[in-house]
Design a protein around this motif. Structure first.
Motif, PDB file in Angstrom:
ATOM      1  N   GLU A   1       3.701  12.133   0.155  1.00  0.00           N
ATOM      2  CA  GLU A   1       3.625  11.916   1.606  1.00  0.00           C
ATOM      3  C   GLU A   1       2.174  12.014   2.086  1.00  0.00           C
ATOM      4  N   ILE A   2       1.835  11.177   3.082  1.00  0.00           N
ATOM      5  CA  ILE A   2       0.526  11.274   3.731  1.00  0.00           C
ATOM      6  C   ILE A   2       0.781  11.726   5.160  1.00  0.00           C
ATOM      7  N   ASP A   3       0.355  12.937   5.456  1.00  0.00           N
ATOM      8  CA  ASP A   3       0.550  13.451   6.817  1.00  0.00           C
ATOM      9  C   ASP A   3      -0.727  13.168   7.611  1.00  0.00           C
ATOM     10  N   PRO A   4      -0.658  12.290   8.643  1.00  0.00           N
ATOM     11  CA  PRO A   4      -1.891  11.912   9.345  1.00  0.00           C
ATOM     12  C   PRO A   4      -2.492  13.026  10.201  1.00  0.00           C
TER      13      PRO A   4
ATOM     14  N   TYR B   1       4.388   7.259   3.137  1.00  0.00           N
ATOM     15  CA  TYR B   1       4.254   7.553   1.708  1.00  0.00           C
ATOM     16  C   TYR B   1       3.316   6.534   1.074  1.00  0.00           C
ATOM     17  N   LEU B   2       2.375   7.028   0.270  1.00  0.00           N
ATOM     18  CA  LEU B   2       1.361   6.159  -0.355  1.00  0.00           C
ATOM     19  C   LEU B   2       1.739   5.879  -1.809  1.00  0.00           C
ATOM     20  N   HIS B   3       1.576   4.631  -2.225  1.00  0.00           N
ATOM     21  CA  HIS B   3       1.772   4.294  -3.642  1.00  0.00           C
ATOM     22  C   HIS B   3       0.527   4.738  -4.409  1.00  0.00           C
ATOM     23  N   ASN B   4       0.608   5.891  -5.048  1.00  0.00           N
ATOM     24  CA  ASN B   4      -0.589   6.424  -5.728  1.00  0.00           C
ATOM     25  C   ASN B   4      -0.541   6.246  -7.243  1.00  0.00           C
ATOM     26  N   HIS B   5       0.597   5.766  -7.770  1.00  0.00           N
ATOM     27  CA  HIS B   5       0.657   5.467  -9.210  1.00  0.00           C
ATOM     28  C   HIS B   5       0.967   3.978  -9.402  1.00  0.00           C
TER      29      HIS B   5
ATOM     30  N   SER C   1       5.256   5.978  -5.766  1.00  0.00           N
ATOM     31  CA  SER C   1       4.704   7.087  -4.985  1.00  0.00           C
ATOM     32  C   SER C   1       5.196   8.377  -5.625  1.00  0.00           C
ATOM     33  N   ILE C   2       4.261   9.165  -6.194  1.00  0.00           N
ATOM     34  CA  ILE C   2       4.659  10.383  -6.920  1.00  0.00           C
ATOM     35  C   ILE C   2       3.860  11.565  -6.385  1.00  0.00           C
TER      36      ILE C   2
ATOM     37  N   LEU D   1       0.835  -1.200   0.000  1.00  0.00           N
ATOM     38  CA  LEU D   1       0.000   0.000   0.000  1.00  0.00           C
ATOM     39  C   LEU D   1       0.877   1.261   0.000  1.00  0.00           C
ATOM     40  N   GLY D   2       1.971   1.209   0.742  1.00  0.00           N
ATOM     41  CA  GLY D   2       2.878   2.353   0.804  1.00  0.00           C
ATOM     42  C   GLY D   2       4.126   1.953   1.569  1.00  0.00           C
TER      43      GLY D   2
END
Length: 642
Positions: free
Chosen positions: A239-242, A178-182, A213-214, A169-170
């Protein structure tokens, strides 16, 4: 009721398939032929993690959703595994390349994750979750390339390739998420031979993904939802900032490659993830050891018995024989019924039920009919077979109960049908409540639970009663010697005749024969690997049956030589000694191999392990008991008794 009718229809189809097992191979589904530009549907299965053991459905996280979400109708096995197969908005067409496309929302209006959603994604990344997608029933895999410890010159040429199920997932770097978004999908097709002037047809033979992750700013997108990927070196990850809202784009690209792999062998990539060489070595090793020990044990027992029987049958030395000690002295008590005959026969009935179920499942799977491509088939088949094998369980339990001078056959049948399944259902229900509490897709939905209860009381219970009725009416087992009125006194036993020492001694050989296989089975259950080596498993099962029987015979012989005739319960307990070692191994596996820290995953692990150990004890105990019972009847039939 429609649900139950559906299940019964499925059972009939299953039985027809089982009937034709030797005539054809059923790898789940028939191949689907695609023409150029035909849509290839990408579906999501679930999210899994070996750290939490709690599967979640795909849309439990804020991924892009299609306009209409449709879930696939699932079989019992898929529901129990936590699969929730659902459609996704990925638009993939056969042999059509896509450089980069935005999945949902327009480039000028990116996806905004709320603080709650960001927290959830960050938590799932920390828990090491994997996403599982399928295209044409083929699961997605991530290619891992690494250099093996070869010579320097060879290093440049050859990389070792392994595949990981699903994609991460990331990832974490320090305390940042960090999230895998691509997702870069790489699909392999095999071009089928067609007649001239016909449009060529293709079949999907492999499905790989490279997750990336881009950062939103680095994804240059236009109004047509097209985007350009940045150079690999210069891009920053997303980046995913919670602690705050996050903006991002979900994008994907599609690349097609032609492959020589035929459709029939497209699963090989997924299944050759573990080293088969080690497997063969360990199997041959355990076969040799077990048969060597078996040979020695058989020779010793046969020679000793011949000597014993010859001594006991010498008519001219009657005075000497009277003073001897040994198993002949307990002939008047050896078939004295034990305490709690109803519970003993019920447990043995469940053991027979398990034995028949496992034997058939492994045999059918060995023929290739329960391959991983037919999702959930193994679990469904095992459930239904356990229900139907109630006839045999009931028959053997009823006959044994009658032999042990039991009279209340109806109560005995009820005990057989509910004792072991009741314990299993109870433990599963408690664990299910905890899984429900975590909102995981691994929780069995209430309607399915009711359906399982209906199967238990509607199929299994009547069949056990039927078998028990016929078993109880049949002639009891023929014991070769009469039982005395007054029980004989048992001399004081040596320390090594203690039950627990017996369990420790008897468990080593069967466990040693199968513990390598146990490692692969545990990996399949707890680390989301595919288990497919049913040929090996069948061989191991045969070795297990042989070693359990032999150990049981040796132990009962020693016990009778020590003039202790209370062998019924003891043989059942001692023969299941390898279950104790399975428990120890499960604890070792938990500590060394798994990275589980939370309470609920640990509870799940030990709950399911307890069920495995109980089932294994019933199975091995039953095998050992029947071997010992046949042995005892044989040896007492061979001596002359006045």
């Amino acid at each position: 009721f429609s649900f139950l009718q559906e299940r019964l229809r499925y059972t009939l189809v299953l039985l027809l398939l089982l009937h034709g097992a030797d005539s054809f191979y059923v790898p789940g589904v028939a191949p689907i032929n695609f023409h150029h530009n035909d849509p290839v549907e990408i579906k999501a299965v679930k999210l899994t993690s070996s750290r939490t053991q709690l599967p979640y459905e795909y849309y439990s996280l804020p991924f892009c959703q299609p306009t209409k979400i449709t879930y696939k109708a699932e079989n019992l096995g898929e529901v129990l595994r936590g699969d929730r197969i659902v459609n996704t908005p990925f638009q993939v067409s056969m042999n059509v390349e896509k450089k980069c496309e935005v999945l949902c929302n327009f480039p000028n209006k990116p996806v905004t994750l709320t603080v709650e959603q960001s927290k959830l994604i960050a938590e799932r990344i920390r828990e090491d979750y994997y996403v599982h997608l399928i295209a044409d029933n083929l699961p997605v895999a991530t290619r891992l390339e690494f250099y093996s410890n070869r010579e320097e010159e060879e290093k440049k040429k050859e990389k070792d390739v392994q595949f990981e199920h699903g994609y991460r997932l990331g990832f974490m770097d320090g305390n940042k998420f960090y999230l895998h978004n691509h997702l870069s999908f790489i699909l392999y097709y095999h071009r089928e031979d067609v007649e001239e002037n016909r449009e060529p047809t293709y079949r999907v033979v492999r499905f790989e993904v490279i997750p990336q992750s881009i950062k939103l700013e680095d994804l240059k997108a236009d109004e047509k939802s097209m985007c350009t990927l940045p150079e690999a070196t210069g891009s920053a990850p997303q980046e995913i900032d919670p602690s705050k809202e996050n903006q991002l784009l979900f994008t994907y690209s599609v690349h097609w490659e032609e492959s020589d792999i035929k459709w029939a062998s497209r699963w090989d990539t997924y299944l050759t993830m573990s080293d088969v060489q080690i497997h063969w070595f360990s199997i041959i090793n355990s076969v040799v050891v077990v048969f060597f020990l078996s040979g020695i044990l058989s020779m010793i027992i046969i020679r000793t018995l011949r000597k014993d029987i010859a001594n006991y049958n010498k008519e001219d030395d009657i005075e000497d024989t009277m003073e001897e000690s040994g198993w002949k002295l307990v002939h008047g008590d050896v078939f004295r019924p034990p305490q709690y005959p109803m519970i003993l026969s019920s447990l043995l009935g469940s053991g027979i039920q398990l034995f028949c179920m496992i034997l058939i499942v492994i045999f059918v799977a060995m023929l290739g009919m329960l391959s991983p491509s037919s999702r959930g088939a193994l679990m469904t088949t095992a459930c239904f077979l356990f229900m139907f094998m109630g006839v045999f369980g009931g028959f053997f339990a009823g006959r044994l109960y009658r032999t042990l001078k039991g009279h209340r056959w109806k109560k005995g049948a009820f005990c057989t049908a509910t004792l072991y399944p009741g314990v299993v259902f109870g433990i599963c229900f408690v664990l299910n409540c905890f899984i429900w509490g975590k909102h995981s897709s691994g929780a069995v939905p209430f309607p399915n639970m009711v359906a399982l209860l209906c199967m238990w009381f509607g199929i299994s219970l009547p069949l056990v009663y039927l078998g028990y009725y016929f078993g109880f009416r049949k002639q009891p087992y023929d014991n070769p010697v009469r039982t005395n009125q007054i029980p004989r006194q048992i001399p004081e036993q040596r320390w090594y005749m203690n039950k627990f020492v017996g369990i420790l001694m008897a468990g080593i050989l069967p466990f040693g024969a199968m513990f390598i296989e146990l490692f692969f089975i545990f990996s399949a259950i707890w680390e989301n690997q595919f288990y497919y080596l049913f040929g090996f498993l069948f061989l191991v099962f045969i070795i297990l049956v042989v070693s359990c029987s032999q150990i049981s015979i040796v132990m009962v012989y020693f016990q009778l030589c020590a003039e202790d005739y209370r062998w019924w319960w003891r043989t059942f307990l001692v023969s299941g000694g390898s279950a104790f070692y399975v428990l120890i191994y499960a604890i070792f596996y938990f500590v060394n191999k798994l990275d589980i820290v939370e309470f609920v995953p640990s509870l799940l692990y030990f709950g399911y392990t307890a069920l495995m150990v109980l089932s294994f004890w019933l199975l091995t105990g039953t095998i050992g008991f029947y071997a010992a019972y046949m042995f005892v009847r044989k040896i007492y039939a061979a001596v002359k008794i006045d």
